[in-house]
Enzyme design. Structure first.
Site, short mmCIF file in Angstrom:
data_model
loop_
_atom_site.label_atom_id
_atom_site.label_comp_id
_atom_site.label_asym_id
_atom_site.label_seq_id
_atom_site.Cartn_x
_atom_site.Cartn_y
_atom_site.Cartn_z
N GLU A 1 -12.17 65.17 34.51
CA GLU A 1 -11.45 63.87 34.37
C GLU A 1 -11.16 63.07 35.64
OE1 GLU A 1 -7.93 65.99 31.34
OE2 GLU A 1 -7.82 66.23 33.16
N ASP B 1 -8.49 62.18 21.72
CA ASP B 1 -8.52 62.96 20.52
C ASP B 1 -7.27 62.25 19.65
OD1 ASP B 1 -6.99 65.29 20.69
OD2 ASP B 1 -8.07 65.04 22.66
N1 SAH Z 1 -11.04 72.96 25.34
C1 SAH Z 1 -11.33 71.84 26.20
C2 SAH Z 1 -10.52 72.21 27.43
C3 SAH Z 1 -9.30 71.95 27.26
S1 SAH Z 1 -8.74 70.30 26.64
C4 SAH Z 1 -13.18 72.17 26.49
O1 SAH Z 1 -13.57 72.15 25.65
O2 SAH Z 1 -13.47 71.95 27.79
C5 SAH Z 1 -7.09 70.37 27.29
C6 SAH Z 1 -6.87 69.63 28.57
O3 SAH Z 1 -6.94 67.98 28.22
C7 SAH Z 1 -5.80 69.91 29.05
O4 SAH Z 1 -5.59 69.58 30.42
C8 SAH Z 1 -4.69 68.50 28.47
O5 SAH Z 1 -4.03 68.18 29.21
C9 SAH Z 1 -5.76 67.63 27.88
N2 SAH Z 1 -5.84 67.34 26.48
C10 SAH Z 1 -6.78 66.48 25.72
N3 SAH Z 1 -6.39 66.45 24.61
C11 SAH Z 1 -5.51 67.28 23.98
C12 SAH Z 1 -4.77 67.78 23.11
N4 SAH Z 1 -5.16 67.20 22.00
N5 SAH Z 1 -3.65 68.75 23.00
C13 SAH Z 1 -3.59 69.16 24.30
N6 SAH Z 1 -4.12 68.95 25.39
C14 SAH Z 1 -5.07 68.05 25.52
#
Ligand code: SAH
Length: 259
Positions: A29, A221
Site C-alpha cells: 500500500e 473491494d
Molecule cells: N488477505 C489479503 C491481506 C489482507 S487484506 C491478501 O491476500 O494479501 C486486509 C488489509 O487491507 C487490511 O490492512 C485492511 O485494512 C485492508 N482491507 C482492504 N479491504 C478490506 C476489507 N474488505 N475488509 C477488511 N479490511 C480490508
C-alpha cells in the site's frame, strides 16, 4: 448516531502541520510513496519488532514550505511470512513512530472494503468522517459496550479533504477480513462506507496523544457485492495502491504551498 465530520474550529490547520507521519499496514500500500518521495530507510522502530520506518524531506521550492515526512509499516510477521495487518501491530507501530518522529499530523493510509449502498466504488478514496467505529468489539456490559464500539470523533480539515479529492465516509475497523451476519447489520445501521482493519485503533491512539489524525482509505473491494471480497482485493490491490499514492502526493503538494 455519528457526529458531523467537519469542525470549523480546526479548519486551516495546514500552517501548523510541518511534520507528517504516515502509517501503512501493508508494504504494497505504501512502498510506492516511499520510493516516489525518495525517503531513506531508518530501520526498525523497535529492535524487537518487525515495524520499519523511512524518512526524509519534501522540499517546498521557491516560496513553499519544506515538509518533514516519515512513513512507517507494521512490518512482516516472521512466523507467518505476511504483513502484520490489523489493529495491534498498527497501533504499536504508530505509537513508536509518534514517539520517535513527533508528527504534527498522523495519517493512516491504506485500502478498505467499500459499501455500494453508500456510494462507494473500486478506486474511490475516502477520508474518515463522522466517528471511527469498531465492528467486532461486542461487550454487552454497561460502559464497556460503548467503549467497544469506540465512536472516536473524526476531525476532518475540509481543505485537506479537498486537496485529496476524497469524499468523507464512516470508517469501521475490525480484526477480521470476513464479516459476520451481525457485523453486516452493524454496517447497515451505522451507514458505514469503509470497512478495514486499523483506522479506529490509530484514531484512538491519536486522541490519547493529542496528535491530529487523518485516515485516507482507497476501496479495493466491495463488501455488499456478489464478487467475494477476497478475490477483488487481490486483483485490485496494486492498482488501487497507485491511486492512493497519487492522492497522497496531491495532499503533500497542497501542504507545501503557503497561503
Ligand atoms: N488477505 C489479503 C491481506 C489482507 S487484506 C491478501 O491476500 O494479501 C486486509 C488489509 O487491507 C487490511 O490492512 C485492511 O485494512 C485492508 N482491507 C482492504 N479491504 C478490506 C476489507 N474488505 N475488509 C477488511 N479490511 C480490508
Amino acid at each position: 448516531m455519528t457526529t458531523t465530520g467537519t469542525r470549523p474550529d480546526i479548519e486551516g490547520t495546514k500552517a501548523e502541520v510541518q511534520r507528517i507521519g504516515f502509517i501503512f499496514a501493508m508494504r504494497a500500500e505504501g512502498e510506492g510513496l516511499v520510493k516516489r518521495l525518495g525517503l531513506k530507510a531508518q530501520g526498525r522502530l523497535d529492535p524487537d519488532l518487525p515495524a520499519v520506518w523511512f524518512s526524509g524531506r519534501v522540499e517546498g521550492g521557491s516560496g513553499g514550505r519544506n515538509l518533514e515526512i516519515a512513513i512507517a509499516f507494521a512490518g512482516e510477521d516472521p512466523y507467518h511470512g505476511c504483513d502484520r495487518i490489523g489493529t495491534l501491530p498498527a497501533t504499536l507501530a504508530a505509537y513508536l513512530l509518534c514517539r520517535r518522529f513527533r508528527p504534527d499530523l498522523l495519517v493512516n493510509a491504506g485500502t478498505c472494503g467499500g459499501f455500494q449502498r453508500e456510494g462507494a466504488s473500486i478506486g474511490a478514496v475516502y477520508v474518515g468522517g463522522g466517528d471511527f467505529l469498531f465492528h467486532d468489539r461486542r461487550i454487552p456490559l454497561p460502559k464497556f459496550d460503548a467503549f467497544g464500539i469506540g465512536r472516536i470523533p473524526a476531525i476532518v480539515d475540509e481543505a485537506m479533504r479537498m486537496a485529496l479529492g476524497a469524499e468523507s465516509g464512516v470508517i469501521s475497523t475490525g480484526d477480521s477480513f470476513e464479516p459476520t451476519a451481525e457485523e453486516q447489520k452493524f454496517f447497515e445501521r451505522e451507514r458505514v462506507t469503509c470497512k478495514e482493519m486499523e483506522a479506529a485503533s490509530i484514531a484512538s491512539l491519536s486522541r490519547d496523544l493529542g496528535i491530529r489524525f487523518l485516515a485516507v482509505k482507497a476501496v479495493t473491494d466491495l463488501v455488499d457485492h456478489p464478487e467475494p471480497e477476497k478475490s477483488a482485493f487481490a486483483r485490485n490491490l496494486n492498482r488501487v495502491s497507485e491511486i492512493l499514492e497519487e492522492r497522497l502526493i496531491k495532499l503533500l503538494e497542497w501542504m507545501k504551498v503557503r497561503e
